[in-house]
Design a protein around this motif. Sequence first.
Motif, short mmCIF file in Angstrom:
data_model
loop_
_atom_site.label_atom_id
_atom_site.label_comp_id
_atom_site.label_asym_id
_atom_site.label_seq_id
_atom_site.Cartn_x
_atom_site.Cartn_y
_atom_site.Cartn_z
N ASP A 1 50.31 42.46 43.06
CA ASP A 1 49.44 42.54 44.24
C ASP A 1 48.10 41.90 43.95
OD1 ASP A 1 48.06 44.47 42.74
OD2 ASP A 1 47.86 45.85 44.44
N ASP A 2 47.33 41.67 45.00
CA ASP A 2 46.08 40.94 44.87
C ASP A 2 44.96 41.81 44.32
OD1 ASP A 2 46.83 38.26 46.25
OD2 ASP A 2 47.73 39.91 47.38
N ALA A 3 45.00 43.11 44.65
CA ALA A 3 43.98 44.02 44.13
C ALA A 3 44.04 44.03 42.60
CB ALA A 3 44.19 45.42 44.69
N GLY A 4 45.23 43.84 42.03
CA GLY A 4 45.37 43.81 40.58
C GLY A 4 44.54 42.69 39.96
N LEU A 5 44.42 41.59 40.68
CA LEU A 5 43.63 40.46 40.17
C LEU A 5 42.14 40.77 40.27
CD1 LEU A 5 45.61 37.50 41.79
CD2 LEU A 5 45.96 38.60 39.57
N VAL A 6 41.76 41.55 41.30
CA VAL A 6 40.37 41.97 41.45
C VAL A 6 40.01 42.95 40.33
CG1 VAL A 6 38.78 43.27 42.93
CG2 VAL A 6 40.30 41.54 43.93
N GLU A 7 40.92 43.89 40.05
CA GLU A 7 40.70 44.83 38.95
C GLU A 7 40.50 44.07 37.64
OE1 GLU A 7 44.09 47.17 41.20
OE2 GLU A 7 44.22 47.40 39.01
N ALA A 8 41.30 43.00 37.46
CA ALA A 8 41.27 42.26 36.20
C ALA A 8 39.93 41.59 35.94
CB ALA A 8 42.40 41.22 36.18
N ILE A 9 39.15 41.34 37.01
CA ILE A 9 37.81 40.77 36.78
C ILE A 9 36.74 41.85 36.85
CG2 ILE A 9 38.40 38.41 37.45
CD1 ILE A 9 37.02 38.96 40.19
N GLY A 10 37.18 43.11 36.80
CA GLY A 10 36.23 44.21 36.66
C GLY A 10 35.53 44.66 37.93
N GLU A 11 36.07 44.24 39.08
CA GLU A 11 35.43 44.62 40.34
C GLU A 11 36.13 45.85 40.93
OE1 GLU A 11 32.77 43.35 41.63
OE2 GLU A 11 32.53 41.46 40.54
N PRO A 12 35.39 46.70 41.65
CA PRO A 12 35.99 47.93 42.19
C PRO A 12 36.94 47.67 43.36
CG PRO A 12 33.68 47.74 42.86
CD PRO A 12 33.95 46.59 41.93
N VAL A 13 37.96 48.53 43.45
CA VAL A 13 38.93 48.47 44.56
C VAL A 13 38.93 49.84 45.24
CG1 VAL A 13 41.35 48.15 45.19
CG2 VAL A 13 40.35 46.76 43.36
N HIS A 14 38.74 49.82 46.56
CA HIS A 14 38.66 51.05 47.36
C HIS A 14 40.04 51.35 47.96
CE1 HIS A 14 36.78 53.95 50.08
NE2 HIS A 14 37.41 53.38 51.10
N THR A 15 40.39 52.63 48.08
CA THR A 15 41.67 52.97 48.70
C THR A 15 41.46 53.62 50.07
OG1 THR A 15 41.78 55.18 47.70
CG2 THR A 15 42.75 53.36 46.44
N VAL A 16 42.41 53.34 50.98
CA VAL A 16 42.47 54.04 52.27
C VAL A 16 43.89 54.60 52.40
CG1 VAL A 16 40.72 52.59 53.38
CG2 VAL A 16 43.14 51.94 53.55
N PRO A 17 44.08 55.63 53.24
CA PRO A 17 45.43 56.19 53.38
C PRO A 17 46.42 55.15 53.93
CG PRO A 17 43.77 57.67 54.31
CD PRO A 17 43.08 56.37 54.03
N GLY A 18 47.57 55.02 53.25
CA GLY A 18 48.62 54.11 53.70
C GLY A 18 49.47 54.78 54.78
N ASP A 19 50.62 54.16 55.06
CA ASP A 19 51.51 54.69 56.09
C ASP A 19 52.94 54.46 55.62
OD1 ASP A 19 51.29 55.05 59.51
OD2 ASP A 19 53.24 54.66 58.56
N ALA A 20 53.77 55.51 55.74
CA ALA A 20 55.14 55.41 55.24
C ALA A 20 55.89 54.23 55.85
CB ALA A 20 55.89 56.72 55.51
N THR A 21 55.60 53.90 57.11
CA THR A 21 56.35 52.81 57.76
C THR A 21 55.92 51.42 57.28
OG1 THR A 21 54.86 52.88 59.66
CG2 THR A 21 56.91 54.12 59.84
#
Length: 246
Positions: free
Chosen positions: A204-224
Amino acid sequence: MSVVAVVPAAGSGQRLGAGEPKAFVTVGGTPMLVRAVDGLLRSGAVDHVVVAAPAELVESARRLLPGRPVTVVAGGADRTASVLCALGALHDGGDPNGVHTGDERSGTRRGDAPEVVLVHDAARPLTPPALVAAVVAAVRAGHRAVVPVLPVADTVKRVDAVGRVVETVDRTVLRAVQTPQGFTPELLLRAHRAAAARGAAATDDAGLVEAIGEPVHTVPGDATAFKITTAWDHRIAENLLQDNDN
Ligand code: CTP
Ligand code: MG
């Protein structure tokens, strides 16, 4: 200021095994790619969509999406490469193979700097438009990288090379990650360029953001918003759509 969604759709769908690239496989009679793109546009939060399709199916993808503010480009060898191909189309005026198939007035002209970029798998065709809008809203609220997540229901164990259990992981701190993921264009491009320089890819793309040390925010997902990976997932999607029709 505009919102552009990038849709990686260039995978072959090996695990689904449908005999054609997964994005072109139908669910409820409509190709997954079309459902994914229309879900993004129905959110009312997305102005333009850039699809990365298998190189030999770029024309087919365009024909599936008439009248929509959509650009189709050829994808790459893995998901990360496909996202980078699509980002090229919106950032530098694009891949020479990319053309508009939609209404130029309602869309964002290529080369305009969007305010928000979403990345959304074609393989998540039932994603609710409200989830798309929630991710865009979180980026607009100041989070530069946003991912929808769900709690993990199963007990999760770490195993060694021969399948012996090493430990049971505390699942209360684990989250399953979905798409669409939302970013400021500057951060997403920086993360992808850094990954390309390292020769790294991620699921996923957030993984690349994590890899450069930048924060990633979460929001509630949806089962569908689940990803169709196997024939079992495909069956669940078909059944959910049948239930909705009745
Ligand atoms: N994807 C892509 N380009 C690739 C590989 C994957 O754009 N070279 C896209 C897929 O089309 C899909 C998303 O990334 O929308 C998530 O990937 P996945 O579910 O793994 O799809 P496939 O790679 O097609 O499936 P498989 O791994 O089973 O072959
Ligand atoms: Mg894959």
